[in-house]
Design a protein around this motif. Structure first.
Motif, PDB file in Angstrom:
ATOM      1  N   HIS A 348      -7.968  55.334 -17.858  1.00  0.00           N
ATOM      2  CA  HIS A 348      -8.846  54.206 -17.558  1.00  0.00           C
ATOM      3  C   HIS A 348      -9.818  54.547 -16.425  1.00  0.00           C
ATOM      4  CE1 HIS A 348      -6.583  51.260 -19.996  1.00  0.00           C
ATOM      5  NE2 HIS A 348      -5.526  51.965 -19.640  1.00  0.00           N
ATOM      6  N   MET A 349      -9.649  55.715 -15.814  1.00  0.00           N
ATOM      7  CA  MET A 349     -10.377  56.043 -14.587  1.00  0.00           C
ATOM      8  C   MET A 349     -11.200  57.317 -14.723  1.00  0.00           C
ATOM      9  SD  MET A 349      -7.215  55.177 -12.002  1.00  0.00           S
ATOM     10  CE  MET A 349      -8.149  55.659 -10.548  1.00  0.00           C
ATOM     11  N   PHE A 350     -11.500  57.744 -15.953  1.00  0.00           N
ATOM     12  CA  PHE A 350     -12.281  58.963 -16.138  1.00  0.00           C
ATOM     13  C   PHE A 350     -13.652  58.856 -15.488  1.00  0.00           C
ATOM     14  CE2 PHE A 350      -9.900  60.070 -20.322  1.00  0.00           C
ATOM     15  CZ  PHE A 350      -8.877  60.665 -19.591  1.00  0.00           C
ATOM     16  N   ALA A 351     -14.198  57.642 -15.394  1.00  0.00           N
ATOM     17  CA  ALA A 351     -15.551  57.459 -14.858  1.00  0.00           C
ATOM     18  C   ALA A 351     -15.570  57.253 -13.351  1.00  0.00           C
ATOM     19  CB  ALA A 351     -16.230  56.275 -15.540  1.00  0.00           C
ATOM     20  N   THR A 352     -14.417  57.358 -12.691  1.00  0.00           N
ATOM     21  CA  THR A 352     -14.373  57.107 -11.241  1.00  0.00           C
ATOM     22  C   THR A 352     -14.630  58.356 -10.413  1.00  0.00           C
ATOM     23  OG1 THR A 352     -11.975  57.474 -11.168  1.00  0.00           O
ATOM     24  CG2 THR A 352     -12.733  55.218 -11.545  1.00  0.00           C
ATOM     25  N   GLY A 353     -14.755  59.527 -11.062  1.00  0.00           N
ATOM     26  CA  GLY A 353     -14.997  60.746 -10.313  1.00  0.00           C
ATOM     27  C   GLY A 353     -13.742  61.470  -9.885  1.00  0.00           C
ATOM     28  N   LEU A 358      -7.370  66.859 -13.333  1.00  0.00           N
ATOM     29  CA  LEU A 358      -6.491  65.720 -13.558  1.00  0.00           C
ATOM     30  C   LEU A 358      -6.907  64.966 -14.828  1.00  0.00           C
ATOM     31  CD1 LEU A 358      -5.946  64.180  -9.998  1.00  0.00           C
ATOM     32  CD2 LEU A 358      -4.243  65.276 -11.447  1.00  0.00           C
ATOM     33  N   SER A 359      -8.219  64.822 -15.006  1.00  0.00           N
ATOM     34  CA  SER A 359      -8.704  64.134 -16.202  1.00  0.00           C
ATOM     35  C   SER A 359      -8.235  64.852 -17.464  1.00  0.00           C
ATOM     36  CB  SER A 359     -10.232  64.066 -16.186  1.00  0.00           C
ATOM     37  OG  SER A 359     -10.692  63.279 -15.115  1.00  0.00           O
ATOM     38  N   ALA A 360      -8.282  66.178 -17.455  1.00  0.00           N
ATOM     39  CA  ALA A 360      -7.865  66.947 -18.620  1.00  0.00           C
ATOM     40  C   ALA A 360      -6.383  66.734 -18.919  1.00  0.00           C
ATOM     41  CB  ALA A 360      -8.158  68.425 -18.408  1.00  0.00           C
ATOM     42  N   SER A 361      -5.550  66.684 -17.882  1.00  0.00           N
ATOM     43  CA  SER A 361      -4.114  66.496 -18.110  1.00  0.00           C
ATOM     44  C   SER A 361      -3.825  65.093 -18.645  1.00  0.00           C
ATOM     45  CB  SER A 361      -3.335  66.746 -16.818  1.00  0.00           C
ATOM     46  OG  SER A 361      -3.681  65.795 -15.818  1.00  0.00           O
ATOM     47  N   PHE A 362      -4.511  64.097 -18.092  1.00  0.00           N
ATOM     48  CA  PHE A 362      -4.310  62.734 -18.594  1.00  0.00           C
ATOM     49  C   PHE A 362      -4.864  62.583 -20.005  1.00  0.00           C
ATOM     50  CE2 PHE A 362      -3.587  61.656 -14.118  1.00  0.00           C
ATOM     51  CZ  PHE A 362      -2.489  60.813 -14.253  1.00  0.00           C
ATOM     52  N   MET A 363      -5.931  63.295 -20.321  1.00  0.00           N
ATOM     53  CA  MET A 363      -6.457  63.261 -21.675  1.00  0.00           C
ATOM     54  C   MET A 363      -5.430  63.823 -22.650  1.00  0.00           C
ATOM     55  SD  MET A 363      -9.912  65.045 -23.271  1.00  0.00           S
ATOM     56  CE  MET A 363      -9.308  66.720 -23.073  1.00  0.00           C
ATOM     57  N   ALA A 364      -4.756  64.909 -22.276  1.00  0.00           N
ATOM     58  CA  ALA A 364      -3.764  65.530 -23.153  1.00  0.00           C
ATOM     59  C   ALA A 364      -2.608  64.576 -23.436  1.00  0.00           C
ATOM     60  CB  ALA A 364      -3.249  66.821 -22.527  1.00  0.00           C
ATOM     61  N   VAL A 365      -2.102  63.926 -22.392  1.00  0.00           N
ATOM     62  CA  VAL A 365      -0.983  62.994 -22.593  1.00  0.00           C
ATOM     63  C   VAL A 365      -1.439  61.778 -23.388  1.00  0.00           C
ATOM     64  CG1 VAL A 365       0.803  61.621 -21.451  1.00  0.00           C
ATOM     65  CG2 VAL A 365       0.069  63.786 -20.445  1.00  0.00           C
ATOM     66  N   SER A 366      -2.676  61.310 -23.147  1.00  0.00           N
ATOM     67  CA  SER A 366      -3.196  60.143 -23.868  1.00  0.00           C
ATOM     68  C   SER A 366      -3.340  60.433 -25.357  1.00  0.00           C
ATOM     69  CB  SER A 366      -4.547  59.716 -23.291  1.00  0.00           C
ATOM     70  OG  SER A 366      -4.416  59.354 -21.927  1.00  0.00           O
ATOM     71  N   LEU A 367      -3.715  61.676 -25.693  1.00  0.00           N
ATOM     72  CA  LEU A 367      -3.780  62.052 -27.105  1.00  0.00           C
ATOM     73  C   LEU A 367      -2.377  62.213 -27.688  1.00  0.00           C
ATOM     74  CD1 LEU A 367      -6.685  64.672 -26.894  1.00  0.00           C
ATOM     75  CD2 LEU A 367      -6.793  62.397 -27.934  1.00  0.00           C
ATOM     76  N   GLY A 412      -8.874  53.931 -30.141  1.00  0.00           N
ATOM     77  CA  GLY A 412      -8.318  54.282 -28.839  1.00  0.00           C
ATOM     78  C   GLY A 412      -8.232  55.778 -28.624  1.00  0.00           C
ATOM     79  N   VAL A 413      -7.991  56.534 -29.697  1.00  0.00           N
ATOM     80  CA  VAL A 413      -7.930  57.990 -29.573  1.00  0.00           C
ATOM     81  C   VAL A 413      -9.270  58.541 -29.088  1.00  0.00           C
ATOM     82  CG1 VAL A 413      -7.718  60.140 -30.898  1.00  0.00           C
ATOM     83  CG2 VAL A 413      -6.065  58.293 -31.235  1.00  0.00           C
ATOM     84  N   PHE A 414     -10.367  57.963 -29.558  1.00  0.00           N
ATOM     85  CA  PHE A 414     -11.679  58.412 -29.094  1.00  0.00           C
ATOM     86  C   PHE A 414     -11.832  58.174 -27.592  1.00  0.00           C
ATOM     87  CE2 PHE A 414     -12.654  58.006 -33.634  1.00  0.00           C
ATOM     88  CZ  PHE A 414     -13.346  59.182 -33.847  1.00  0.00           C
ATOM     89  N   LEU A 415     -11.344  57.035 -27.122  1.00  0.00           N
ATOM     90  CA  LEU A 415     -11.456  56.730 -25.690  1.00  0.00           C
ATOM     91  C   LEU A 415     -10.578  57.635 -24.837  1.00  0.00           C
ATOM     92  CD1 LEU A 415     -11.522  52.821 -25.788  1.00  0.00           C
ATOM     93  CD2 LEU A 415     -13.428  54.358 -25.266  1.00  0.00           C
ATOM     94  N   ALA A 416      -9.571  58.269 -25.444  1.00  0.00           N
ATOM     95  CA  ALA A 416      -8.716  59.187 -24.691  1.00  0.00           C
ATOM     96  C   ALA A 416      -9.410  60.513 -24.414  1.00  0.00           C
ATOM     97  CB  ALA A 416      -7.423  59.435 -25.461  1.00  0.00           C
ATOM     98  N   SER A 417     -10.519  60.776 -25.089  1.00  0.00           N
ATOM     99  CA  SER A 417     -11.275  62.012 -24.879  1.00  0.00           C
ATOM    100  C   SER A 417     -12.288  61.802 -23.760  1.00  0.00           C
ATOM    101  CB  SER A 417     -11.984  62.407 -26.177  1.00  0.00           C
ATOM    102  OG  SER A 417     -12.828  63.503 -25.965  1.00  0.00           O
ATOM    103  N   VAL A 418     -12.240  62.644 -22.740  1.00  0.00           N
ATOM    104  CA  VAL A 418     -13.067  62.443 -21.541  1.00  0.00           C
ATOM    105  C   VAL A 418     -14.553  62.332 -21.864  1.00  0.00           C
ATOM    106  CG1 VAL A 418     -13.800  63.428 -19.331  1.00  0.00           C
ATOM    107  CG2 VAL A 418     -11.386  63.505 -20.006  1.00  0.00           C
TER     108      VAL A 418
END
Length: 592
Positions: A348-353, A358-367, A412-418
């Motif tokens: 939910h925080m990919f756009a916060t900088g 970290l974004s890549a790791s959260f993307m992997a778990v989200s997928l 939702g899967v699309f939103l999991a991609s940074v």
């Protein structure tokens, strides 16, 4: 000509309250109606014997600790909240039919936006699940009641004052206005920074109301865990525990870890607002709120969706003429979702900088978390494959759930991609995705459960034609409304705005049309529900869905059959029932 928004909502709520009053006026002898055998009760059951163990009328409902009564209270509360939240969004959608500010003010739109989200998630979503859990989990595991009946009652009675606090800004209280923070309550806005009106007491009251609902949910979760672990019958093992109880158990574990964190974050925000502390403002970090909130907020999505998945996994096989395909895999996928849900909050925080690593790791778990959801989806489809499918109203809602959940999940899967999320973040695409899951899936599963178990808690059968009309209007309205929102997001329309560029008008008008179709469907549901509860045909058979023919008769229906026969005679031939764990058990062990 502009119409005062608060007046419009007041009129809508007045009409709703008149309908409720008319319903109560039609209930004969509502102060001393006859409770059903076994402690359950239903309005309009006639005169005669009154239980000596419980007081009659309103006093009974105010003092009851019976799990079935409390389940009915949770259900009534949740449906009222659903009506209130629905009326709020109808006003919003009417405003959005025109690009300008024509019906309500932008400020009042923000108030409705905030209260609609909080109402649907915290006052409808969690309580409607608690309604099914309270009524049916003890029956399915052959427990006498919940492990802590009084705590169960306390957990419910925390909810009405919580709702009053959340809605306090809409009441004619001096110097109190509704919160306009959106349901995520992002700091520094929610902390009162800036020239807006967010330092108003309405925000504090809303936060306190949310805190009460969190305490209620936590108490209920502890109770469910204790009940399933300690109160189930000896023959109800982990191997044959029904799928609905598995999802309630997993949900309760999520609540136990997630809701206390929300309570802590709310307490810190209240301290920042009223005592000049510096958790999020005054030198604190506004992003800390997002971390704390979403560490609760994303498990909350699965807190809301897992028990509905359990309802669909339980009901869908009954009308497919087959046991649930891959029962163990459905259980394992439920547990996997419970574990993985705590590792995805920062998507939910990919756009916060935040750090790209970290974004890549959260993307992997989200997928990855999409995999156990896909397992369930294929299991539901395979259960129906070559089955003896009966398109009853509960089954239609189960099929609608699967259909809408696929759309909600894929978007939702699309939103999991940074990179995709950075483009679609904070657009109507997110609104469409989220509502496909919340309305298109969670609410549909709730309706499936309401219709499937309607004979048990009312003793009557609903009007089947109206039930199917409710489904089709809900299905069409859901897809028209929320697919239009997905397209708006692709066009770049930002969310949370009452006014917009004229180029988006057509899609907004289509979404408003869909919302009005949904409204008509829910009016039909209310009529069917109330009319059938009062005057529907009495169910005199403990197997109204003909489950015995397919060998899919389960414990709660055996309990209901015994309840019907209690007034006539005890005894009779024993039936084999299922816990839905795949192993038939004798009714003496599996049902009450």
């Amino acid at each position: 000509m502009q119409v005062n928004g608060q007046l419009a909502l007041t009129i809508l709520m007045g009409v709703f309250l008149v309908v409720v009053a008319a319903w109560l006026a039609r209930v004969e002898n509502w102060r001393t109606y006859t409770p059903l055998a076994g402690g359950g009760g239903a309005f309009g059951q006639g005169e005669g014997y009154t239980s000596e163990e419980k007081p009659a009328g309103i006093i009974r409902w105010l003092t009851t600790v019976d799990h079935k009564d409390i389940g009915i209270l949770y259900g009534a509360y949740a449906l009222v909240a659903f009506a209130v939240g629905g009326l709020m969004v109808v006003v919003m959608r009417i405003e959005l039919a025109d690009p300008g500010m024509t019906f309500i003010s932008n400020t009042y739109y923000n108030s409705l936006l905030t209260s609609h989200g909080i109402t649907m998630l915290f006052l409808f979503g969690t309580p409607i699940i608690a309604a099914f859990g309270n009524y049916f989990v003890p029956l399915l595991i052959d427990a006498d009641d919940m492990a802590f009946p009084r705590i169960n009652a306390i957990a419910f009675w925390l909810l009405p004052p919580g709702a009053l606090l959340i809605w306090a800004g809409f009441f004619p209280l001096p110097d109190v206005i509704p919160a306009q923070t959106a349901w995520t309550m992002y700091t520094p806005l929610s902390a009162g920074v800036g020239n807006g009106n967010q330092m108003n007491a309405g925000v504090d009251l809303m936060l306190l109301g949310l805190h009460l609902t969190g305490v209620s949910a936590t108490m209920g979760a502890i109770n469910f865990i204790a009940t399933i672990f300690t109160e189930r019958a000896e023959k109800v093992t982990w191997a044959n525990l029904d799928i609905f109880s598995w999802t309630i158990l997993t949900q309760s574990g999520l609540i136990l870890f997630a809701f206390p964190l929300l309570g802590s974050a709310i307490l810190m925000l209240l301290l920042d607002r009223n005592f000049a502390t510096s958790f999020f403002v005054n030198g604190g970090d506004p992003i800390l709120w997002q971390h704390l909130f979403w560490f609760f907020g994303h498990p909350e999505v699965y807190i809301l969706v897992l028990p509905p998945m359990g309802i669909v996994s339980y009901v869908l096989p009954r009308f497919s003429g087959r046991r649930l395909f891959g029962f163990k895999f459905v259980v394992y996928s439920t547990l996997a979702i419970g574990v993985l849900s705590f590792g995805v909050w920062a998507h939910h925080m990919f756009a916060t900088g935040i750090d790209p690593r970290l974004s890549a790791s959260f993307m992997a778990v989200s997928l990855a978390i999409a995999i156990p959801s896909a397992v369930k989806t294929f299991n539901w489809i395979t259960t129906m494959w070559n089955g003896n499918v009966r398109l009853t109203t509960p089954m239609l809602y189960c099929i609608g759930f699967v259909s809408n959940f696929i759309i909600g999940g894929v978007t939702g899967v699309f939103l999991a991609s940074v990179p995709v999320d950075l483009i679609l973040h904070d657009t109507y695409y997110v609104v469409g995705h989220f509502h496909y899951v919340v309305m298109g899936a969670i609410a549909f599963a709730g309706f499936a459960g309401i219709y499937y178990w309607f004979p048990i808690y009312t003793g009557r059968m609903y009007q089947k034609t109206l039930g199917k009309a409710h489904f089709w209007l809900s299905m069409v309205g859901t897809n028209v409304t929320f697919f239009a929102m997905v397209l708006l997001g692709y066009g770049g329309m930002p969310r949370r705005y009452a006014t917009y560029l004229p180029e988006f008008a057509t899609l907004h008008q289509i979404a408003t049309l869909g919302a009005l179709i949904l409204l008509v469907g829910q009016i039909i549901f209310v009529w069917n529900f109330v009319q059938s509860w009062l005057e529907g045909p009495v169910v005199e058979d403990g197997d109204p869905w003909n489950l015995k023919e397919e060998g899919l008769y389960t414990a709660e229906w055996e309990w209901y059959d015994r309840k019907i026969k209690t007034a006539i005679a005890d005894g009779g031939e024993e039936e084999e029932t299922l816990t839905d764990g795949g192993v038939p058990e004798n009714d003496d062990d599996q049902s009450k």
